[in-house]
Scaffold this active site. Structure first.
Site, PDB file in Angstrom:
ATOM      1  N   LYS B  79       0.639  -1.250  -0.154  1.00  0.00           N
ATOM      2  CA  LYS B  79       0.418   0.348   0.195  1.00  0.00           C
ATOM      3  C   LYS B  79       0.825   1.011   0.318  1.00  0.00           C
ATOM      4  O   LYS B  79       1.846   1.206   0.470  1.00  0.00           O
ATOM      5  CB  LYS B  79      -1.116  -0.096   1.333  1.00  0.00           C
ATOM      6  CG  LYS B  79      -2.192   0.956   1.918  1.00  0.00           C
ATOM      7  CD  LYS B  79      -2.692   1.061   2.771  1.00  0.00           C
ATOM      8  CE  LYS B  79      -3.696   1.804   2.844  1.00  0.00           C
ATOM      9  NZ  LYS B  79      -4.223   1.880   3.799  1.00  0.00           N
ATOM     10  N   SER B 154      -9.676   2.067   3.239  1.00  0.00           N
ATOM     11  CA  SER B 154      -8.961   2.429   2.465  1.00  0.00           C
ATOM     12  C   SER B 154      -7.587   1.552   1.625  1.00  0.00           C
ATOM     13  O   SER B 154      -7.069   1.847   0.461  1.00  0.00           O
ATOM     14  CB  SER B 154      -7.844   3.368   2.822  1.00  0.00           C
ATOM     15  OG  SER B 154      -7.086   2.543   3.877  1.00  0.00           O
ATOM     16  N   SER B 178      -9.851  -0.208   7.344  1.00  0.00           N
ATOM     17  CA  SER B 178      -9.295   0.096   5.686  1.00  0.00           C
ATOM     18  C   SER B 178      -7.861  -1.219   5.294  1.00  0.00           C
ATOM     19  O   SER B 178      -7.632  -1.406   4.295  1.00  0.00           O
ATOM     20  CB  SER B 178      -7.982   0.849   6.083  1.00  0.00           C
ATOM     21  OG  SER B 178      -8.983   1.856   6.118  1.00  0.00           O
TER      22      SER B 178
END
Ligand SMILES: [Zn+2]
Lengths: 483, 483
Positions: B79, B154, B178
């Site tokens: 990420k 997210s 997330s």
């Protein structure tokens, strides 16, 4: 109406740790800009702070030396505000749970003849900011063409000491600040140099009619870069406030800037511009829980503090309070004194030469005791030569300047200049006789009861011997010959 | 042989048996990226060459007969919120569009040290603020099960990449769901470990007291493998815990018979979609068949969790994101003066959701509001955590749907932030208490994946992995996105 001032101090002290407060960058001073940095103290995204245990220890030490309670549970908060010298745009500081609080310092006002107690509200730890250099404009950020930032100091451990509003006159504030410096020096946790900025003073000051308990509106004075400006700035500000009050004006709560050259304070910012720092506990750091045993250990290893040293000077060396206070005003001066005495010189005489002659030379040259050419060996030798009758006090004073200037030992100067005292009775007797011969008028006056005539005759002997004659011997011989 | 759709465990066996090389696996994954990336847009940055170089290094080791770890030679996606030295790290924000870090996050460093092959950095909601990846400052990511739908967020890029075989596994970060929510919406396994189990050093902070790094994998076994590689105390992260992690892969094999799970009645009163509710009820039945007892329980304060979260997380974020000011790195939009530069830079660099949360957080920490908002939210946080602790006295874990809905249409909730926030209603309370939670696929609803969340007590990773594994084996969910 009579007014009195109410004065409180906030002192920032940079600690002498190897590494910074929250990272392992070094704290070396005077290096190339932005070389003593790492991702953490540059506030790079994703970096995290780790508490420097040494800084905690040094703050605990300071707290103990200032008679504070040490918090077994304390915490770091974030103080949020934007400024380009702050890499994270928040400063890690302490808020409602400082490391130490509730202490006091006793300050001897030697010249004034009393002792005052200044309360210590709190001692806390935070990180220093970087340094901005504004190019163009007047060297200030407003109007600058551009500004450069150096983060070498960013993250250096900074200890903040806040006092109670316990001081009433500027000289008390100065004496307190000096005492605080001496305490910190003795702990060895900072070099507390106002010049290098490792000790910075902010002052809060208000005035009120004498006898009134309520505080007046206070102002904060910044840019007090020496003990002298602390005293001067306060004196100016107190006078300004009293005049304003007497003229029926209201004092505005504001921050004022001291200008050393004009000798005035002026508005820097008013309360409306006060920041809302939005303090909250730093979630990157867990609260600190100190082990009482660790604090015990630090307590037991505290060095001798100025107060204890002062008491010891009075007991061990038989010094009056006045001497002991002056000598222990800085660690360097107290160390200097003890070294001179340890070289075999008379304790009281060493003190006299240090606090009178040496002090006035240092004052005139604006030097610290450890910055001049005179060492404990110089003073010890000088005192021993006087006490042995090798030179007179007068000669000693005469050669002090050369000694201060060149760092030559007094014995060398005396020998070079041929200044050894004449203590040979027959040699002086011959000169005494010659003087009596040449001054019949004075001899007559003396015999007629005019005591001051003797002084004139002594002076003549000294003149002829270029001051080298032992004054006691001259006195004795003159009196004998004239009786 | 397609390799991209295999698991870590399968590929590791093949590597060790020299049936396939890491370079072959890596090329296969990169090929897959080329095939689907245009439709999915899971990555923000691809590091193809570095990946192939890393793969060859592992292949050389294998060829030299060296023993390799379970992650060596296996392609991973990271990420874009984790700092990677030399590889731009944007946090999906315009403000960091060209920011290239000088250091690597501890978690990533651990994987790379184990020979992991990083394929690239994945898309996300800007600064991890969002539940759909639509808040990316660059572009949304599409759900591989239906490219008209969001992958969740997210960490949507990481979830989509693993679901579509664009990486064998991925790292995400979870502040309020997330990892778990996008894992559920993309039909993969995602885990948020106990707060402090995995180092946050190098994870660009959204809400420091809630953020935690964790894995996305195709199955529970892989999750256990990756977790084991990530955990460990990091001296650079003061909130990382000293804990001897157990052998998670071994924990999978334990018998779940006699385990007890609670279902919070408060959760089932929420607006759970019928399809999701049905799959969840079937999951409870399946657990019963496995000899796991499932009973209703209560988390009395959980209704306030979302409100508390939307005070605490933005408050911390408002401070964490202050460093993005255009002074040292990232975007700078020159203004009239310093303040103007700050404002222009931040106005241009941050997206709407980030600005919204900075404003919320700044307000919540403001003088006069702190106690009413931040102080109160912290109290709620404590109560929510206590509710869980209370439940864990009776139950080994707590289960719920991971999210109340399946993947929603792109654009569907963009205009309604509150509706978007509800997407994390079952995951947020877990972060407030710092507990571990895992999302494991539990079937489809209208062709879209549904996730089952299993929450454990502090350091209960072994328990929830064990239960998730048993559930996964019993369910036999084998569906893959058609893309
Ligand atoms: Zn540093």
């Amino acid at each position: 109406m009579e007014y009195e001032a109410v004065i409180g101090l906030e002192i920032h002290v940079e600690l002498l740790t190897e590494s910074k407060m929250f990272c392992d960058s070094t704290t070396r001073f005077g290096e190339e800009p932005n070389t003593q940095v790492c991702p953490v103290c540059l506030g790079m995204p994703g970096t995290l702070p780790v508490i420097n245990k040494k800084a905690i220890e040094q703050t605990v030490k300071t707290g103990l030396a200032l008679n504070c309670d040490i918090a077994l549970f304390s915490q770091f908060h974030r103080k949020n505000y934007f400024y380009p010298d702050m890499p994270k745009n928040y400063q890690i500081s302490q808020y409602d749970l400082p490391l130490a609080s509730g202490g006091y310092v006793e300050v001897e006002m030697e010249e004034e003849g009393y002792t005052t107690t200044v309360g210590i509200t709190r001692v806390h730890l935070e990180e220093d900011t970087g340094k901005l250099v504004h190019v163009g404009g007047a060297g200030r950020i407003a109007g600058a063409e551009y500004s450069l930032v150096d983060f070498n100091r960013a993250g250096v451990p900074l200890m903040e000491i806040v006092t109670e509003p316990d001081m009433r006159i500027p000289v008390e504030a100065k004496a307190f600040a000096q005492k605080l410096r001496a305490i910190i020096q003795s702990l060895g946790v900072s070099d507390v140099s106002m010049e290098k900025g490792s000790m910075r003073l902010d002052v809060n000051c208000s005035v009120r009619p004498k006898g009134v308990e309520e505080f007046g509106v206070k102002t904060e004075i910044k840019n007090l870069n020496s003990f002298r400006s602390l005293e001067r700035g306060l004196a100016y500000e107190i006078k300004r406030q009293i005049e304003a009050v007497e003229a029926g004006e209201e004092i505005v709560q504001e921050t004022r800037h001291w200008d050393e050259t004009t000798g005035r304070t002026s508005t820097l910012r008013t309360k409306e511009y006060a920041h809302d720092y939005r303090y909250f506990p730093d979630p990157d750091l867990v609260p600190m829980e100190l082990d009482p045993a660790w604090i015990e250990e630090i307590t037991s290893t505290l060095p001798e503090l100025p107060d204890e040293r002062r008491r010891r000077f009075m007991e061990e060396y038989g010094l009056p309070s006045h001497d002991a206070t002056l000598l222990t005003a800085t660690k360097a001066s107290a160390d200097f004194y003890e070294e001179a005495v340890s070289l075999g010189a008379n304790a009281k005489n060493v003190s006299n030469w240090m606090i009178v002659e040496l002090a006035s030379y240092l004052n005139a040259e604006n030097l610290e005791i450890d910055e001049c050419a005179v060492t404990p060996r110089h003073i010890a030798e000088l005192v021993k030569m006087i006490d042995a009758g090798t030179i007179s006090g007068k000669i000693a004073k005469d050669i002090f300047g050369e000694m201060f200037e060149t760092g030559k030992l007094p014995s060398i100067i005396v020998e070079e200049r041929g200044l050894i005292q004449i203590s040979d009775e027959s040699e002086i007797a011959a000169i005494v006789e010659a003087v009596i011969e040449e001054n019949p008028k004075s001899v007559e006056d003396y015999r007629g009861g005019k005591q001051q005539a003797l002084g004139f005759l002594v002076g003549q002997v000294m003149r002829l011997t270029k001051g080298r004659a032992n004054p006691a011997l001259v006195n004795k011989l003159l009196k004998e010959k004239l009786s | 042989m397609t390799l991209y759709n295999q698991t870590i465990a399968e590929l590791h066996k093949k590597l060790v048996a020299r049936e396939v090389s890491s370079e072959e696996i890596t090329r296969d994954v990169l090929e897959r990226v080329k095939d689907v990336e245009q439709e999915l847009k899971a990555y923000l940055t691809l590091t193809e060459e570095a990946a192939l170089a890393a793969a060859r290094t592992v292949d050389a080791k294998i060829a030299a007969g060296e023993k390799i770890g379970p992650l060596a030679g296996i392609p991973v996606a990271v990420k874009d919120v984790m700092s990677t030295k030399g590889v731009r790290t944007t946090c999906a924000s315009k403000i960091l569009e060209n920011y290239v870090p000088v250091y690597t996050a501890t978690a990533v460093k651990k994987l790379l040290g184990d020979g992991a092959v990083m394929i690239g950095k994945t898309n996300m909601d800007e600064f991890a603020m969002g539940s759909s990846t639509e808040n990316s400052g660059f572009n949304p990511t599409m759900n591989p099960w239906d490219i008209e739908r969001v992958p969740g967020g997210s960490s949507g890029g990481s979830a989509a990449a693993v679901a579509a075989g664009e990486a064998i596994y991925a790292l995400g970060s979870d502040t309020g769901g997330s990892i778990r929510q996008p894992a559920a919406l993309c039909g993969v396994v995602g885990m948020k470990p106990t707060y402090g189990l995995v180092s946050r050093y190098g994870l660009v902070a959204f809400a420091s007291s809630l953020d935690q790094i964790g894995p996305f994998t195709k199955d529970v076994t892989d999750c256990a493998i990756v977790l084991k590689a990530l955990v460990g105390h990091d001296p650079a992260d003061s909130t990382s815990l000293e804990y001897e992690a157990e052998e998670y892969v071994e924990a999978l094999q334990r018998d779940v018979k006699g385990m007890r799970f609670g279902v919070p009645k408060e959760f089932m009163e929420e607006g759970v979609e019928p399809g999701v509710k049905q799959r969840f009820e079937e999951a409870i039945e399946l657990f019963a068949k496995l000899g796991v007892e499932v009973d209703e329980t209560t988390l009395p304060h959980v209704d306030y969790a979302l409100s508390a979260y939307y005070i605490i997380a933005p408050a911390e974020a408002s401070s964490n994101l202050a460093r993005f000011d255009g002074v040292r790195y990232g975007l700078r939009v020159e203004g009239e003066d310093m303040i103007d530069t700050y404002m222009k830079t931040r106005a241009a660099g941050f997206g709407d959701e980030v600005k919204r949360r900075i404003m919320l957080g700044t307000y919540a920490l403001s003088a006069g509001y702190y106690e009413a908002y931040y102080g109160q939210a912290q109290k709620v946080r404590t109560l929510v955590a206590q509710d869980f602790e209370e439940a864990f006295k009776k139950f080994d874990g707590i289960i719920s749907p991971t999210s109340p809905t399946v993947a929603f249409k792109i654009g569907e909730k963009v205009a309604d932030p509150l509706a978007m926030y509800l997407s994390d209603i079952f995951t947020i309370p877990v972060n407030l208490g710092g507990f571990p939670g895992i999302s494991v696929p539990c079937g489809l609803s209208d062709g879209l994946p549904v996730g089952l969340q299993i929450i454990g007590p502090t350091f209960g990773e072994g328990i929830i992995l064990n239960a998730a594994y048993a559930f996964e084996q019993a369910l036999g969910f084998k569906e893959r996105p058609s893309l």
